[in-house]
Design a protein around this motif. Structure first.
Motif, PDB file in Angstrom:
ATOM      1  N   GLY A 168      16.189  -8.651  12.889  1.00 51.31           N
ATOM      2  CA  GLY A 168      15.684  -9.803  13.643  1.00 51.31           C
ATOM      3  C   GLY A 168      14.270  -9.554  14.151  1.00 51.31           C
ATOM      4  O   GLY A 168      13.424 -10.458  14.167  1.00 51.31           O
ATOM      5  N   GLU A 169      14.032  -8.300  14.545  1.00 48.00           N
ATOM      6  CA  GLU A 169      12.693  -7.929  15.012  1.00 48.00           C
ATOM      7  C   GLU A 169      11.679  -8.063  13.883  1.00 48.00           C
ATOM      8  O   GLU A 169      10.536  -8.479  14.110  1.00 48.00           O
ATOM      9  N   ALA A 170      12.096  -7.673  12.659  1.00 44.30           N
ATOM     10  CA  ALA A 170      11.202  -7.782  11.498  1.00 44.30           C
ATOM     11  C   ALA A 170      10.836  -9.252  11.285  1.00 44.30           C
ATOM     12  O   ALA A 170       9.662  -9.590  11.084  1.00 44.30           O
ATOM     13  N   PHE A 171      11.826 -10.136  11.354  1.00 44.28           N
ATOM     14  CA  PHE A 171      11.548 -11.574  11.250  1.00 44.28           C
ATOM     15  C   PHE A 171      10.584 -12.014  12.351  1.00 44.28           C
ATOM     16  O   PHE A 171       9.576 -12.676  12.099  1.00 44.28           O
ATOM     17  N   ASP A 172      10.911 -11.640  13.591  1.00 38.52           N
ATOM     18  CA  ASP A 172      10.143 -12.143  14.741  1.00 38.52           C
ATOM     19  C   ASP A 172       8.711 -11.597  14.768  1.00 38.52           C
ATOM     20  O   ASP A 172       7.764 -12.325  15.044  1.00 38.52           O
ATOM     21  N   LYS A 173       8.565 -10.301  14.459  1.00 36.96           N
ATOM     22  CA  LYS A 173       7.225  -9.703  14.529  1.00 36.96           C
ATOM     23  C   LYS A 173       6.346 -10.194  13.382  1.00 36.96           C
ATOM     24  O   LYS A 173       5.147 -10.443  13.582  1.00 36.96           O
ATOM     25  N   CYS A 174       6.916 -10.311  12.183  1.00 31.56           N
ATOM     26  CA  CYS A 174       6.122 -10.814  11.053  1.00 31.56           C
ATOM     27  C   CYS A 174       5.753 -12.271  11.274  1.00 31.56           C
ATOM     28  O   CYS A 174       4.650 -12.707  10.918  1.00 31.56           O
ATOM     29  N   ALA A 175       6.664 -13.038  11.881  1.00 36.14           N
ATOM     30  CA  ALA A 175       6.350 -14.437  12.190  1.00 36.14           C
ATOM     31  C   ALA A 175       5.174 -14.505  13.165  1.00 36.14           C
ATOM     32  O   ALA A 175       4.272 -15.332  13.024  1.00 36.14           O
ATOM     33  N   PHE A 214      13.058  -0.871   9.222  1.00 34.57           N
ATOM     34  CA  PHE A 214      12.269  -2.089   9.014  1.00 34.57           C
ATOM     35  C   PHE A 214      10.834  -1.971   9.496  1.00 34.57           C
ATOM     36  O   PHE A 214      10.050  -2.892   9.325  1.00 34.57           O
ATOM     37  N   SER A 215      10.480  -0.842  10.124  1.00 32.85           N
ATOM     38  CA  SER A 215       9.130  -0.785  10.696  1.00 32.85           C
ATOM     39  C   SER A 215       8.071  -0.656   9.595  1.00 32.85           C
ATOM     40  O   SER A 215       6.955  -1.156   9.734  1.00 32.85           O
ATOM     41  N   GLY A 216       8.417   0.003   8.474  1.00 34.32           N
ATOM     42  CA  GLY A 216       7.468   0.131   7.365  1.00 34.32           C
ATOM     43  C   GLY A 216       7.139  -1.223   6.761  1.00 34.32           C
ATOM     44  O   GLY A 216       5.983  -1.518   6.436  1.00 34.32           O
ATOM     45  N   LEU A 217       8.150  -2.064   6.625  1.00 35.73           N
ATOM     46  CA  LEU A 217       7.943  -3.406   6.087  1.00 35.73           C
ATOM     47  C   LEU A 217       6.988  -4.192   7.000  1.00 35.73           C
ATOM     48  O   LEU A 217       6.053  -4.837   6.531  1.00 35.73           O
ATOM     49  N   LYS A 218       7.243  -4.086   8.285  1.00 32.08           N
ATOM     50  CA  LYS A 218       6.402  -4.787   9.266  1.00 32.08           C
ATOM     51  C   LYS A 218       4.947  -4.342   9.126  1.00 32.08           C
ATOM     52  O   LYS A 218       4.031  -5.169   9.068  1.00 32.08           O
ATOM     53  N   THR A 219       4.744  -3.018   9.028  1.00 29.20           N
ATOM     54  CA  THR A 219       3.385  -2.491   8.925  1.00 29.20           C
ATOM     55  C   THR A 219       2.732  -2.911   7.606  1.00 29.20           C
ATOM     56  O   THR A 219       1.567  -3.340   7.593  1.00 29.20           O
ATOM     57  N   LEU A 247       8.929 -12.592   2.181  1.00 24.61           N
ATOM     58  CA  LEU A 247       9.327 -11.689   3.268  1.00 24.61           C
ATOM     59  C   LEU A 247      10.843 -11.756   3.485  1.00 24.61           C
ATOM     60  O   LEU A 247      11.523 -10.725   3.592  1.00 24.61           O
ATOM     61  N   GLN A 248      11.359 -12.970   3.539  1.00 23.02           N
ATOM     62  CA  GLN A 248      12.796 -13.151   3.764  1.00 23.02           C
ATOM     63  C   GLN A 248      13.597 -12.479   2.647  1.00 23.02           C
ATOM     64  O   GLN A 248      14.593 -11.804   2.903  1.00 23.02           O
ATOM     65  N   LYS A 249      13.140 -12.653   1.410  1.00 19.14           N
ATOM     66  CA  LYS A 249      13.860 -12.043   0.277  1.00 19.14           C
ATOM     67  C   LYS A 249      13.861 -10.519   0.407  1.00 19.14           C
ATOM     68  O   LYS A 249      14.884  -9.865   0.139  1.00 19.14           O
TER      69      LYS A 249
END
Ligand code: KG4
Ligand code: ZN
Length: 342
Positions: A168-175, A214-219, A247-249
């Motif tokens: 959820g954080e990955a969704f929220d931070k990337c958004a 998920f932090s690598g994806l975010k970065t 991103l979602q995929k």
């Protein structure tokens, strides 16, 4: 006569109260807090104040909707944690006050267990299928991402967990870096419908065992945007739907890979999802597709039980109460899961 449980949930930014008779939901009231939207995230101090304002009317409405008075409650189930301490305090303190005033026992509930047990809430007019034990639950919320083996309503084993950010954080931070409003998950879900999920590729982590990262994806998402925006300032605007879909995929692929691995290793084909991110339409579809391919029996919670609600706290409380568990008046809320499991 089945027991009547009042559930209270105040761990983050939703104030919720619900009444269950046995496992049948009689009411479920949720007051969401709009105050955080303009800050792009939950501000803990503002959340506590809003809970303080909402809790009495929310509980009042839940009792009225259920057609009962406080004297008819057999037990008060409340979220002890994990969550924001100031927010939890409001619910815990209210539970104590009501318990003292009416001499009703209190039962503490682990918020994450609540999410998982949302699969056992019955509706008066609708049959919702319950997973058979043991089942695997992919628990995906704003704060946690876990694969949990559920042996019984009160017996859980954490098979895998995130070593950094939650899904959820990955969704929220990337958004947030795309300039989308909070919470970003539902917005990305909506925009993804119009985009091409294969247009962009983002880094997928390699983590041992059944754990997630998920932090690598975010970065990598952040650097990807930075590089493209440097060349074309309108890059995000022009590619918003494709960015969201891709991103979602990526997030769904990461989630499914470990779930499939755990299902194979533990030889369990009863597969459930729970938590706020289980509202994601792409994830729901992907779980069902994978389920058909792998002969899983899949369980997707009704949308209203995916995000934070007190009905799930009440149903978890119901099982603890039947098991003879009660909390003392000196019970204190805890912010972190690790403290709760001690
Ligand atoms: O379970 P929840 O309500 O609160 C926590 O316990 O954390 O989960 C909230 C999270 C947020 O990160 C939000 O963006 C995400 O659930 N979420 C979604 C969707 N709806 C809520 N993420 C992706 N797609 C959605 N449709
Ligand atoms: Zn939650």
């Amino acid at each position: 006569m089945e027991v009547t449980i009042l559930g209270i949930e105040s761990s983050c930014d939703d104030t919720s109260a619900a009444v269950l008779r046995g496992t049948t939901m009689l009411s479920n009231v949720i007051a969401s807090q709009a105050v955080h939207v303009k800050y792009g995230g939950v501000i803990p101090e503002l959340a506590s104040r809003a809970h303080q304002q909402n809790i009495v009317p929310v509980i009042d409405t839940a009792l009225k909707d259920a057609g009962i008075t406080a004297d008819q409650i057999d037990a008060i189930a409340f979220t002890r944690g994990p969550g924001l301490l100031g927010s939890l305090l409001v619910g815990v303190s209210f539970a104590k006050g009501l318990s003292l005033a009416k001499n009703i026992p209190m039962v503490e509930v682990n918020h994450l267990q609540g999410h998982i047990l949302s699969h056992f809430i019955d509706l008066p007019d609708q049959q919702i299928p319950h997973p058979a034990f043991p089942f695997l639950c992919l628990l995906v919320s704003g704060g946690h991402t876990q694969i949990v083996k559920v042996n019984s309503p009160l017996d859980f084993e954490i098979v895998g967990t995130t070593i950094d950010d939650a899904a959820g954080e990955a969704f929220d931070k990337c958004a947030k870096v795309m300039g989308l409003p909070y919470p970003g998950g539902p917005v990305i879900d909506r925009l993804a419908h119009e985009g091409d999920p294969e247009k962009f590729r983002f880094a997928k982590p390699s983590v041992d065992g059944f754990d997630y990262s998920f932090s690598g994806l975010k970065t990598s998402f952040l650097y990807f945007l930075r590089d493209h925006v440097a060349e074309n300032p309108n890059f995000i605007e022009e590619n918003k739907a494709d960015l969201c879909a891709s991103l979602q995929k990526t997030i769904i692929d990461i989630l499914l890979k470990k779930l499939i691995k755990a299902s194979k290793a533990l030889d369990i084909k009863e597969i459930a999802i729970a938590g706020g991110v289980s509202a994601n339409s792409g994830l729901r579809e992907a779980i069902e597709d994978e389920g058909r391919r792998r002969h899983w029996k899949t369980y997707l919670p009704p949308l209203k039980f995916t995000t934070d609600n007190a009905a799930m706290i009440a149903v978890a409380g119901y099982y603890h109460y039947l098991n003879g568990e009660q909390s003392e008046l000196d019970v204190a809320p805890v912010a972190r899961l690790e403290e709760l499991l001690k």
